[in-house]
Design a protein around this motif. Sequence first.
Motif, PDB file in Angstrom:
ATOM      1  N   VAL A  10       0.669  -1.208   0.024  1.00 53.48           N
ATOM      2  CA  VAL A  10       0.020  -0.012  -0.050  1.00 53.48           C
ATOM      3  C   VAL A  10       0.788   1.190   0.241  1.00 53.48           C
ATOM      4  O   VAL A  10       0.678   2.275  -0.780  1.00 53.48           O
ATOM      5  CB  VAL A  10      -0.861  -0.110   1.219  1.00 53.48           C
ATOM      6  CG1 VAL A  10      -1.557   1.318   1.347  1.00 53.48           C
ATOM      7  CG2 VAL A  10      -1.969  -1.157   1.035  1.00 53.48           C
ATOM      8  N   ALA A  11       1.911   1.167   0.981  1.00 57.47           N
ATOM      9  CA  ALA A  11       2.854   2.395   1.029  1.00 57.47           C
ATOM     10  C   ALA A  11       3.595   2.625  -0.453  1.00 57.47           C
ATOM     11  O   ALA A  11       3.725   3.569  -0.723  1.00 57.47           O
ATOM     12  CB  ALA A  11       3.798   2.190   2.010  1.00 57.47           C
ATOM     13  N   LEU A  12       3.974   1.526  -1.139  1.00 57.09           N
ATOM     14  CA  LEU A  12       4.751   1.499  -2.508  1.00 57.09           C
ATOM     15  C   LEU A  12       3.540   2.302  -3.412  1.00 57.09           C
ATOM     16  O   LEU A  12       3.812   3.232  -4.322  1.00 57.09           O
ATOM     17  CB  LEU A  12       4.761   0.070  -2.844  1.00 57.09           C
ATOM     18  CG  LEU A  12       5.630   0.049  -4.117  1.00 57.09           C
ATOM     19  CD1 LEU A  12       6.906   1.019  -4.052  1.00 57.09           C
ATOM     20  CD2 LEU A  12       5.979  -1.265  -4.448  1.00 57.09           C
ATOM     21  N   ILE A  13       2.164   1.838  -3.410  1.00 57.85           N
ATOM     22  CA  ILE A  13       1.236   2.473  -4.572  1.00 57.85           C
ATOM     23  C   ILE A  13       1.263   3.814  -4.106  1.00 57.85           C
ATOM     24  O   ILE A  13       1.317   4.734  -5.002  1.00 57.85           O
ATOM     25  CB  ILE A  13       0.084   1.649  -4.467  1.00 57.85           C
ATOM     26  CG1 ILE A  13       0.339   0.274  -4.959  1.00 57.85           C
ATOM     27  CG2 ILE A  13      -0.818   2.248  -5.223  1.00 57.85           C
ATOM     28  CD1 ILE A  13      -1.060  -0.709  -4.837  1.00 57.85           C
ATOM     29  N   LEU A  14       0.959   4.295  -2.707  1.00 58.85           N
ATOM     30  CA  LEU A  14       1.139   5.506  -2.522  1.00 58.85           C
ATOM     31  C   LEU A  14       2.239   6.540  -2.822  1.00 58.85           C
ATOM     32  O   LEU A  14       2.096   7.494  -3.587  1.00 58.85           O
ATOM     33  CB  LEU A  14       0.827   5.840  -0.813  1.00 58.85           C
ATOM     34  CG  LEU A  14      -0.651   5.647  -0.198  1.00 58.85           C
ATOM     35  CD1 LEU A  14      -0.498   5.999   1.324  1.00 58.85           C
ATOM     36  CD2 LEU A  14      -1.381   6.667  -0.867  1.00 58.85           C
ATOM     37  N   PHE A  15       3.447   5.899  -2.886  1.00 58.18           N
ATOM     38  CA  PHE A  15       4.633   6.483  -3.272  1.00 58.18           C
ATOM     39  C   PHE A  15       4.611   6.621  -4.937  1.00 58.18           C
ATOM     40  O   PHE A  15       4.916   7.836  -5.089  1.00 58.18           O
ATOM     41  CB  PHE A  15       5.717   5.796  -2.562  1.00 58.18           C
ATOM     42  CG  PHE A  15       7.037   6.409  -3.002  1.00 58.18           C
ATOM     43  CD1 PHE A  15       7.549   7.340  -2.331  1.00 58.18           C
ATOM     44  CD2 PHE A  15       7.815   6.141  -4.167  1.00 58.18           C
ATOM     45  CE1 PHE A  15       8.776   7.737  -2.636  1.00 58.18           C
ATOM     46  CE2 PHE A  15       8.916   6.745  -4.557  1.00 58.18           C
ATOM     47  CZ  PHE A  15       9.375   7.555  -3.711  1.00 58.18           C
ATOM     48  N   CYS A  16       4.405   5.547  -5.631  1.00 57.63           N
ATOM     49  CA  CYS A  16       4.238   5.818  -6.908  1.00 57.63           C
ATOM     50  C   CYS A  16       3.066   6.812  -7.358  1.00 57.63           C
ATOM     51  O   CYS A  16       3.612   7.453  -8.442  1.00 57.63           O
ATOM     52  CB  CYS A  16       4.342   4.368  -7.417  1.00 57.63           C
ATOM     53  SG  CYS A  16       5.682   3.359  -7.331  1.00 57.63           S
ATOM     54  N   LEU A  17       2.124   6.784  -6.798  1.00 64.15           N
ATOM     55  CA  LEU A  17       1.032   7.782  -7.223  1.00 64.15           C
ATOM     56  C   LEU A  17       1.595   9.364  -7.054  1.00 64.15           C
ATOM     57  O   LEU A  17       1.408  10.052  -7.797  1.00 64.15           O
ATOM     58  CB  LEU A  17      -0.207   7.434  -6.304  1.00 64.15           C
ATOM     59  CG  LEU A  17      -1.010   6.486  -6.946  1.00 64.15           C
ATOM     60  CD1 LEU A  17      -2.162   6.335  -5.812  1.00 64.15           C
ATOM     61  CD2 LEU A  17      -1.415   6.816  -8.223  1.00 64.15           C
TER      62      LEU A  17
END
Lengths: 102, 188
Positions: A10-17
């Motif tokens: 989840v944190a990775l997706i937030l970062f990439c967004l």
Amino acid sequence: MNELQVYLFVALILFCLGLTGVLQRRSLIAMLISVELMLNAASLNFMAFNRFLTPEPAVGQIVTLFIIGTAAAEAAIGLSIILAVFRRYQSIDIERARELKG
Amino acid sequence: MEPLMAVIIPTLPELIKFEWVAQAAFYFIIGVTLAGAVSAVFLRRIIHNILGLIVALFGVAGLFIYLNSEFLALMQILIYVGAICISIVFAIMLSDPMYKEDPRRRLTKVFASVLVSLLILAGFLSMITKTPFEAAAQRSDDWTVTTVGNLLLTRYALVFELISFVLVVAIIGAIVIAGQGRKQRSLK
């Protein structure tokens, strides 16, 4: 996928967004919003590692508190710079602010 | 007679499996967070972006509760939503007329930025799935705010002072930067 990896994902997706937002948007305020998303991804990572891996659970909370404090300072500075840029160029589009461009 | 009744008629906690509810709420919160983040990045009106950011921040606060720290969840809501988002809204009101949408960017640029972040996503994803995460030996399982406060004023006192110094410098710098522009304009 165990529980820690769910949080990391989840944190990775937030970062990439957030990264997409910084690269793609041209309004300074939208870029600031994306940077806040990236900072949140970082603090989510700290909290997840803190919950599942570290020996002392208070340390990760302290680190996340520092991230929140730094984000507040960054937002204050960023917004005042945005206001100064707006006064100078009558716009917050960063394509207009190209005086420093060589 | 009584054990038979207990077997036949399920009690309320058995009917509603609380672990199941917690699991469903967890995935619901993840969905809310990601939806808020997507609308914070991809919508083209700036006020919709900031609303999406607020939704995403509430979602992250919910994840903090799942990670055992109600204190940080409350701090997240108080500082991020209460202070940072509100000041961004003030900046929006003070700068551009925001009823306009952003102009569309060229499709190649959007594509390139999405491609870069997809590459980074793939790299980190392989790292997450391949790394064997092993927990360190537990030294304490003390999650309380009391411990956090104690550590802040003993072991992390220097960092604590440093962050307050950074905040003061940031506030003074913000006043100076924002005030200077006004002086310049009044001189013109």
